[in-house]
Design a protein around this motif. Sequence first.
Motif, mmCIF file in Angstrom:
data_model
loop_
_atom_site.group_PDB
_atom_site.id
_atom_site.type_symbol
_atom_site.label_atom_id
_atom_site.label_comp_id
_atom_site.label_asym_id
_atom_site.label_seq_id
_atom_site.Cartn_x
_atom_site.Cartn_y
_atom_site.Cartn_z
ATOM 1 N N GLY A 41 0.800 -1.226 0.000
ATOM 2 C CA GLY A 41 0.000 0.000 0.000
ATOM 3 C C GLY A 41 0.827 1.268 0.000
ATOM 4 N N ALA A 42 2.108 1.163 -0.355
ATOM 5 C CA ALA A 42 2.976 2.340 -0.402
ATOM 6 C C ALA A 42 2.447 3.353 -1.413
ATOM 7 C CB ALA A 42 4.402 1.921 -0.782
ATOM 8 N N THR A 43 2.865 4.602 -1.250
ATOM 9 C CA THR A 43 2.446 5.663 -2.161
ATOM 10 C C THR A 43 3.061 5.421 -3.540
ATOM 11 O OG1 THR A 43 2.296 7.222 -0.348
ATOM 12 C CG2 THR A 43 2.455 8.151 -2.554
ATOM 13 N N GLY A 44 2.241 5.486 -4.531
ATOM 14 C CA GLY A 44 2.676 5.292 -5.910
ATOM 15 C C GLY A 44 1.472 4.976 -6.765
ATOM 16 N N THR A 45 1.711 4.634 -7.989
ATOM 17 C CA THR A 45 0.634 4.292 -8.903
ATOM 18 C C THR A 45 0.849 2.884 -9.415
ATOM 19 O OG1 THR A 45 -0.691 5.111 -10.753
ATOM 20 C CG2 THR A 45 1.703 5.258 -11.001
ATOM 21 N N ASN A 46 -0.089 2.407 -10.213
ATOM 22 C CA ASN A 46 0.028 1.062 -10.772
ATOM 23 C C ASN A 46 -0.494 1.067 -12.205
ATOM 24 O OD1 ASN A 46 -2.931 0.257 -10.739
ATOM 25 N ND2 ASN A 46 -2.638 0.662 -8.564
#
Length: 141
Positions: A41-46
């Motif tokens: 659930g770390a900050t970033g996109t997918n």
Amino acid sequence: MPILYTTKATATGGGRAGHAATEDGVLDVTLTVPKALGGDGATGTNPEQLFATGYSACFLGAMRFVAGQKKIKVPDDAKVTATVGIGPRDDGTGFGIEVSLLVDLPGVERSQAEELVAAAHIVCPYSHAMRTATEVDVSLA
């Protein structure tokens, strides 16, 4: 098909947990795996978020293109929301995506809006690729 525009993006690191950027550096993102897919659930996109963003923008552009041809005014607050889901394919050989689009055309008569949406679904290259299972050239560097 004559190509009018080409861009390149490269992903590095762990694929879904790594980094991706376009060759011109305009898009430069940290990739993370969502908790639903086993990530932290770390900050970033997918990739699904990027696909949803691209598809919604492209479909809205296709709708504006069609509306211009038909002399129909698309309101400035029109929006397209793409929902993209990922999960295992029924055949057990990998993963598939599921996509739905929700179009909001405030102030446009429903029959006219339906006509625009249907025509945009033909014009939009994302819709075309999804509908026709476009072949992808995959090669080794």
